[in-house]
Write a protein that holds these residues in place. Structure first.
Motif, PDB file in Angstrom:
ATOM      1  N   LYS A  53       4.733   6.845  -6.896  1.00 19.69           N
ATOM      2  CA  LYS A  53       4.032   5.917  -6.779  1.00 19.69           C
ATOM      3  C   LYS A  53       2.868   6.241  -6.280  1.00 19.69           C
ATOM      4  O   LYS A  53       2.542   6.441  -5.112  1.00 19.69           O
ATOM      5  CB  LYS A  53       4.288   4.712  -6.160  1.00 19.69           C
ATOM      6  CG  LYS A  53       4.167   3.090  -7.261  1.00 19.69           C
ATOM      7  CD  LYS A  53       5.052   2.203  -6.302  1.00 19.69           C
ATOM      8  CE  LYS A  53       4.441   0.794  -6.376  1.00 19.69           C
ATOM      9  NZ  LYS A  53       5.808  -0.171  -5.638  1.00 19.69           N
TER      10      LYS A  53
ATOM     11  N   ASN B 176      -1.860   4.097  -6.621  1.00 25.64           N
ATOM     12  CA  ASN B 176      -2.760   3.456  -7.063  1.00 25.64           C
ATOM     13  C   ASN B 176      -3.889   3.819  -7.334  1.00 25.64           C
ATOM     14  O   ASN B 176      -3.896   5.321  -6.825  1.00 25.64           O
ATOM     15  CB  ASN B 176      -2.770   2.398  -5.084  1.00 25.64           C
ATOM     16  CG  ASN B 176      -1.958   1.684  -4.572  1.00 25.64           C
ATOM     17  OD1 ASN B 176      -1.249   0.776  -5.923  1.00 25.64           O
ATOM     18  ND2 ASN B 176      -1.957   1.289  -3.736  1.00 25.64           N
TER      19      ASN B 176
ATOM     20  N   THR C 243      -1.223   0.366 -10.212  1.00 23.82           N
ATOM     21  CA  THR C 243       0.308   1.438 -10.088  1.00 23.82           C
ATOM     22  C   THR C 243       0.863   1.486 -10.455  1.00 23.82           C
ATOM     23  O   THR C 243       0.554   1.250 -11.621  1.00 23.82           O
ATOM     24  CB  THR C 243       0.039   0.147  -8.808  1.00 23.82           C
ATOM     25  OG1 THR C 243       0.122  -0.794  -8.039  1.00 23.82           O
ATOM     26  CG2 THR C 243       1.467   0.935  -8.033  1.00 23.82           C
TER      27      THR C 243
ATOM     28  N   GLU D 130       3.838   0.472 -13.388  1.00 21.65           N
ATOM     29  CA  GLU D 130       4.112  -0.303 -12.089  1.00 21.65           C
ATOM     30  C   GLU D 130       5.150  -1.313 -12.843  1.00 21.65           C
ATOM     31  O   GLU D 130       6.357  -1.642 -11.622  1.00 21.65           O
ATOM     32  CB  GLU D 130       3.598  -0.306 -10.855  1.00 21.65           C
ATOM     33  CG  GLU D 130       4.224  -1.258 -10.024  1.00 21.65           C
ATOM     34  CD  GLU D 130       3.682  -2.444  -9.074  1.00 21.65           C
ATOM     35  OE1 GLU D 130       3.222  -2.051  -7.566  1.00 21.65           O
ATOM     36  OE2 GLU D 130       2.238  -3.061  -8.917  1.00 21.65           O
TER      37      GLU D 130
END
Length: 140
Positions: free
Chosen positions: A55, A57, A63, A78
């Motif tokens: 994951k 940013n 994200t 995300e």
């Protein structure tokens, strides 16, 4: 994702695998024109030597989930998944649908058919991993 069990990896080998696949995920994002800003380690998961779900940013404040390992490298936003387990399910479904499209379009192309079967195999294995209660106990 391999049918036979590999020898157990040492901690050092696992660390090297994680580092290599983290770098590969970053490189993939860069190739897509996406610059990562931060890895969200607590949300990322890996099962060396099979699969990693990262994951990230990004510098443009997005994200993303990135998957790599013994699977196609892929990325989703995300919002497509609430956690790494959900991201695995999402990728599995996406690859199944992609494979179906490839098979319908490539009836006379053995190379594309092989790729579609590869996608199906990886999708099925990934889905099995996502449903394994033992792997996800700590998260549930």
């Amino acid at each position: 994702m391999v049918e036979q069990q590999p020898e157990a990896m040492t901690e050092e080998q696992v660390s090297a695998w994680v580092r290599e696949h983290f770098q590969a995920a970053n490189k993939y994002l860069a190739e897509q024109g996406i610059i990562s800003d931060q890895i969200l380690s607590k949300d990322s998961r890996y099962l060396a030597p099979y699969v990693a779900v990262w994951k990230f940013n990004t510098q443009d404040k997005k994200t993303l989930w990135v998957i790599n390992g013994d699977v196609p490298t892929d990325v989703i936003g995300e919002k497509a998944a609430k956690d790494a387990r959900d991201a695995m399910r999402y990728f599995a479904l996406r690859w199944q649908m992609q494979a179906e499209g490839v098979l319908q379009q490539a009836k006379n192309d053995p190379e594309k058919q092989r790729y579609a079967h590869y996608l199906v195999n990886r999708a099925e294995n990934l889905y099995q991993l996502s449903t394994s209660k033992d792997l996800w106990q700590q998260q549930d």
